[in-house]
Scaffold this active site. Structure first.
Site, PDB file in Angstrom:
ATOM      1  N   HIS A 310       0.736  -1.313  -0.025  1.00 17.56           N
ATOM      2  CA  HIS A 310      -0.120  -0.055  -0.006  1.00 17.56           C
ATOM      3  C   HIS A 310       0.980   1.186   0.047  1.00 17.56           C
ATOM      4  O   HIS A 310       0.540   2.355  -0.599  1.00 17.56           O
ATOM      5  CB  HIS A 310      -0.903  -0.067   1.156  1.00 17.56           C
ATOM      6  CG  HIS A 310      -1.758   1.159   1.437  1.00 17.56           C
ATOM      7  ND1 HIS A 310      -1.429   2.239   2.305  1.00 17.56           N
ATOM      8  CD2 HIS A 310      -2.989   1.469   0.668  1.00 17.56           C
ATOM      9  CE1 HIS A 310      -2.330   3.248   1.988  1.00 17.56           C
ATOM     10  NE2 HIS A 310      -3.362   2.760   1.244  1.00 17.56           N
ATOM     11  N   ASN A 629      -4.545  37.127  -9.424  1.00 13.74           N
ATOM     12  CA  ASN A 629      -4.571  37.010  -7.850  1.00 13.74           C
ATOM     13  C   ASN A 629      -5.730  38.198  -7.539  1.00 13.74           C
ATOM     14  O   ASN A 629      -6.584  38.109  -6.690  1.00 13.74           O
ATOM     15  CB  ASN A 629      -3.270  37.272  -7.301  1.00 13.74           C
ATOM     16  CG  ASN A 629      -2.314  36.291  -7.808  1.00 13.74           C
ATOM     17  OD1 ASN A 629      -2.918  35.128  -8.011  1.00 13.74           O
ATOM     18  ND2 ASN A 629      -0.995  36.602  -7.714  1.00 13.74           N
ATOM     19  N   CYS A 692      -0.401  36.396 -15.251  1.00 19.53           N
ATOM     20  CA  CYS A 692       0.687  36.130 -14.560  1.00 19.53           C
ATOM     21  C   CYS A 692       0.394  35.948 -13.045  1.00 19.53           C
ATOM     22  O   CYS A 692       1.185  35.885 -12.373  1.00 19.53           O
ATOM     23  CB  CYS A 692       1.701  37.516 -14.777  1.00 19.53           C
ATOM     24  SG  CYS A 692       0.870  38.928 -14.251  1.00 19.53           S
TER      25      CYS A 692
HETATM   26  C1  PEP Z   1      -1.914  39.456  -9.591  1.00 17.83           C
HETATM   27  O1  PEP Z   1      -2.479  40.226  -8.914  1.00 17.83           O
HETATM   28  O2  PEP Z   1      -2.390  38.270 -10.056  1.00 17.83           O
HETATM   29  C2  PEP Z   1      -0.356  39.824  -9.632  1.00 17.83           C
HETATM   30  C3  PEP Z   1       0.131  38.942 -10.564  1.00 17.83           C
HETATM   31  O3  PEP Z   1       0.133  40.436  -8.927  1.00 17.83           O
HETATM   32  P1  PEP Z   1       0.530  40.452  -7.410  1.00 17.83           P
HETATM   33  O4  PEP Z   1      -0.097  39.063  -7.071  1.00 17.83           O
HETATM   34  O5  PEP Z   1       2.001  40.842  -7.074  1.00 17.83           O
HETATM   35  O6  PEP Z   1      -0.504  41.262  -6.785  1.00 17.83           O
END
Ligand code: PEP
Ligand code: MG
Length: 739
Positions: A310, A629, A692
């Site tokens: 397992h 983000n 990003c």
């Molecule tokens: C985001 O907001 O997705 C970003 C890449 O910038 P940070 O995470 O630095 O705010």
């Protein structure tokens, strides 16, 4: 019937002890009859009814137990870990039984058509004579290697080899077979595609293309992004071998090295992990109940069990390093003796799942580079992505989020097509830079600020030069400062005293300035381009540093492709103000150096208003990059820093299916992205649009980004290989979905 498995195990162990036998097979028929009576008593005691004697009742009981197992704790946990949702239940398959414990001409085993750890095309597996399947997987008796079956029973062995070849050719994938020999006759109990370690997944895929068993596209779909993630698992730093000596060696059950503190139960593993400790789970063996603890462990070490035990199978599936069946390991309560040395809970050990070695100390680990097979495999992924066409958009690139030259270099080696996000505020985490940064944000007036900026300029220029050099001409998007100020103001007494000394002011005089920087909602506060609206000289300094670094590269004949990105934009007038300033500075630097380097200036789309008004914003931008983000934070109004207190309830109560900070919320945030892409491209046809946010390394989000028409995704260096694969899978999957 709801009776704990342990009850029966205890009765069996007591019987074996009384009869002084080590193995179940040592018990006589009379012993077994007595054991059955014991078992019946246990059932009666705990289930409060007799064990059914009618075989049909037994069959229904067993069938319902399987259906019922869908909702037991370990099944629920397994589904949580593997993100299996919206599946109604399990199926039950009823088949007649064959017996591997019919005597010494009977046996049972598990085998793989190729090695599931390495992928090498060699028949692989283990078996036990006079045993049932549970004996092999439970790891109580140590099984024999499949090759020895050839000597024991050549007819059965040859038959087994022929069948595994046939099955592999039919399913065109590595097979995991279970078989039983009953009095010399071979039965195949089941076959399925074998779970495999990352290295094996890549090797099988590459070999099967060479064998013309599958196409390159099929090979790409065969390897999961998690497999590649595993391959970049750490290994023991070769330098450590100068002094380190293995205490013992077990089976190399799941590759990679792991270092952590010893824990002895799954529960302890979870508790230590919750406290932020790295742990290695050390046990005699593991069972499905241990799954929660196995997931959070860096590695797993067991003293019994084979390669199909397992612990080995589960660890391989999860990509967790595992050494199994280490005979030199003896666990007693919360103590363990490893190769003669005693250890207790919390002591450090290092295990190497690639060699089976166990070390009684904390060794340094390093991340391996990309193997030849993986490099070939990833080059197929790149071909697929590069050749993809969506309307006017050709190709689907993978960039990286990196802020330091060495991280950029690593991403370059991992195959990044460029830098998608260089967060310039991260360049100030180092102590000697931080002090100047603090001086800048605490400056009282423009002269003080300019004095601090003057100190920062050469440091930034040096970092930018290093990053351009590491990317060797591939595009590098540098984002101008976006510091949530609360992350940078000095907090502790010592920090405040240090900054006061640096600024030549008293702590008493400095404190009010620090207090002035306090914000109630720093994430929605004075950050991003808002900083440049109030203090244009900050961005001016950064743009100058970028232009100067680019000029330096050119002078040293290093190809350079800089891009400047403005964060937290919510209105085109912010860009209308910042952009011309930046252009003037770039022009001045270039004119003075008598060179010309094109520098594109784009913006992040991370405020919902910017997404809705993307056509207006596109007028002043050469490209967009979605900062998902912040876009997620602001679309949901979920503070990025505070979700931990309520997100688990949202997931548990199925209000949300996945954490929207991990995998993009296609419905809401995705709609804003779609709008912004269409509006941006409506203004400028060949507009480059990327992502990003952290989502850029998530395979599901990568698929969405491809469908949404994005030109690239950008993710952390370690996720670049995974994104190269996930991107290619998105291209193939969506092409076949269209057909
Ligand atoms: C985001 O907001 O997705 C970003 C890449 O910038 P940070 O995470 O630095 O705010
Ligand atoms: Mg952001």
């Amino acid at each position: 019937m709801g009776v704990e498995h342990d009850e029966f195990e205890h009765a069996l162990a007591a019987m074996k002890k009384a009869k002084k036998v080590e193995l179940d097979t040592g018990l006589s028929a009379d012993d077994l009859k007595n054991l059955v009576d014991e078992y019946k008593k246990i059932v009666k005691k705990h289930a409060k009814k007799d064990f059914p004697q009618d075989p049909v009742d037994q069959m229904w009981g067993a069938t319902n137990a399987v259906f019922g197992s869908w909702m037991n704790d370990r099944a629920i946990k397994y589904r949580q870990i593997n993100e299996i949702k919206n599946v109604k239940g399990t199926a039950v398959n009823i088949q007649s039984m064959v017996f591997g414990n019919f005597g010494d001409d009977s046996g049972t085993g598990v085998c793989f058509s190729r090695d599931p750890s390495t992928g090498i095309n060699k028949f692989y597996g283990e078996y036990l004579m006079n045993a049932q399947g549970e004996d092999v997987v439970a790891g109580i008796r140590t099984p024999e290697k499949i090759a020895t079956l050839e000597k024991k029973n050549k007819k059965v062995y040859d038959q087994l080899v022929a069948i595994k070849d046939r099955l592999e050719n039919h399913f065109k994938d590595m097979q995991d077979l279970e078989f039983t020999v009953q009095q010399g006759e071979l039965f195949i109990l089941q076959t399925r595609s074998g779970k495999r370690a990352g290295a094996a997944a890549v090797k099988c895929a590459v070999d099967m293309v060479a064998e013309k068993l599958i196409t390159k596209e099929e090979a790409i779909l065969r390897v999961s992004p998690d497999h590649l993630d595993q391959l970049l698992h750490p290994m023991i730093d070769p330098k450590a071998f100068k002094t380190a000596k293995a205490l013992t060696k077990g089976l190399n059950a799941s590759p990679g090295a792991a270092c952590g503190r010893i824990v002895f139960t799954a529960k302890d593993a979870e508790e230590w992990n919750a406290k932020g400790e790295k742990v290695v789970l050390v046990r005699k063996d593991t069972s499905p109940e241990d799954i929660g603890g196995m997931v959070v462990s860096e590695g797993i070490l067991t003293s019994t069990g084979g390669m199909t035990s397992h612990a080995a199978v589960v660890a391989r599936g999860m990509g967790t390093p595992c050494v199994a069946g280490a005979k030199g390991v003896s666990v007693q309560g919360k103590k363990v003796v490893i190769g003669g040395t005693s250890f207790k809970e919390g002591d450090w050990i290092t295990i190497d799942g690639s060699t089976g070695n166990v070390y009684g100390e904390k060794l340094s680990l390093i991340v391996p580079s990309i193997s030849k097979d993986m490099s070939l495999f990833l080059s197929w992924c790149d071909e697929v992505r590069d050749a993809s066409v969506r309307g006017d958009i050709t190709g689907f690139k993978v960039r990286t989020n990196a802020d330091q030259p060495e991280d950029v270099k690593r991403a370059f080696d991992f195959g990044a097509d460029g830098v998608g996000l260089c967060r310039t505020e991260h360049m100030f985490f180092e102590k000697e830079k931080l002090i100047h940064f603090r001086a800048m944000i605490l400056a009282d007036n423009i002269d003080e600020r300019k004095a601090a900026l003057k100190k920062i300029l050469p440091l930034q220029k040096k970092d930018f030069f290093g990053i351009f050099k590491a990317m060797n001409g591939r595009p590098v998007t540098i984002r101008l400062l976006d510091p949530p100020l609360h992350e940078f103001v000095p907090h502790t007494k010592a920090e405040i005293a240090e900054v006061a000394a640096h600024l030549n002011v008293s702590v008493k005089d400095l404190q009010p300035k620090i207090d002035r920087l306090h914000e109630s909602n720093p994430m929605l506060g004075h950050r991003g381009c808002r900083l440049a609206v109030t203090y244009p000289e900050i961005y001016d300094m950064q743009v100058e540093a970028i232009a100067l670094a680019a000029v330096d590269c050119l002078k040293k004949k290093i190809p350079v492709h800089p891009e400047i990105m403005i964060p937290i934009v919510c209105d085109e007038r912010e860009l209308a103000m910042i952009r011309p300033n930046a252009e003037t500075i770039i022009k001045n630097v270039m004119t003075k150096a008598k060179v010309e380097i094109p520098v594109r200036i784009g913006t992040m789309i991370e405020v919902p208003r910017a997404a809705l008004l993307a056509d207006k914003i596109a007028e002043y931008a050469d490209f967009f990059s979605f900062g998902t983000n912040d876009l997620t934070q602001m679309t949901f109004a979920f503070s990025r820093d505070d979700v931990a207190s309520f997100m688990p309830s949202y997931l548990e109560k199925n209000i949300l299916e996945v954490d929207p900070f991990k995998s993009i919320d296609e419905e809401g945030v995705g709609m804003l992205i779609d709008i912004a892409v269409k509006k941006g491209r409506g203004m400028k046809g060949d507009f480059k649009v990327g992502i990003c946010g952290e989502h850029g390394g998530d395979p599901q989000t990568i698929d969405f980004c491809y469908r949404a028409g994005l030109s690239y995704v950008s993710c952390s260096p370690f996720r670049v290989p995974l994104a190269r694969l996930a991107g290619a899978q998105a291209v193939i999957r969506n092409a076949s979905a269209k057909k």
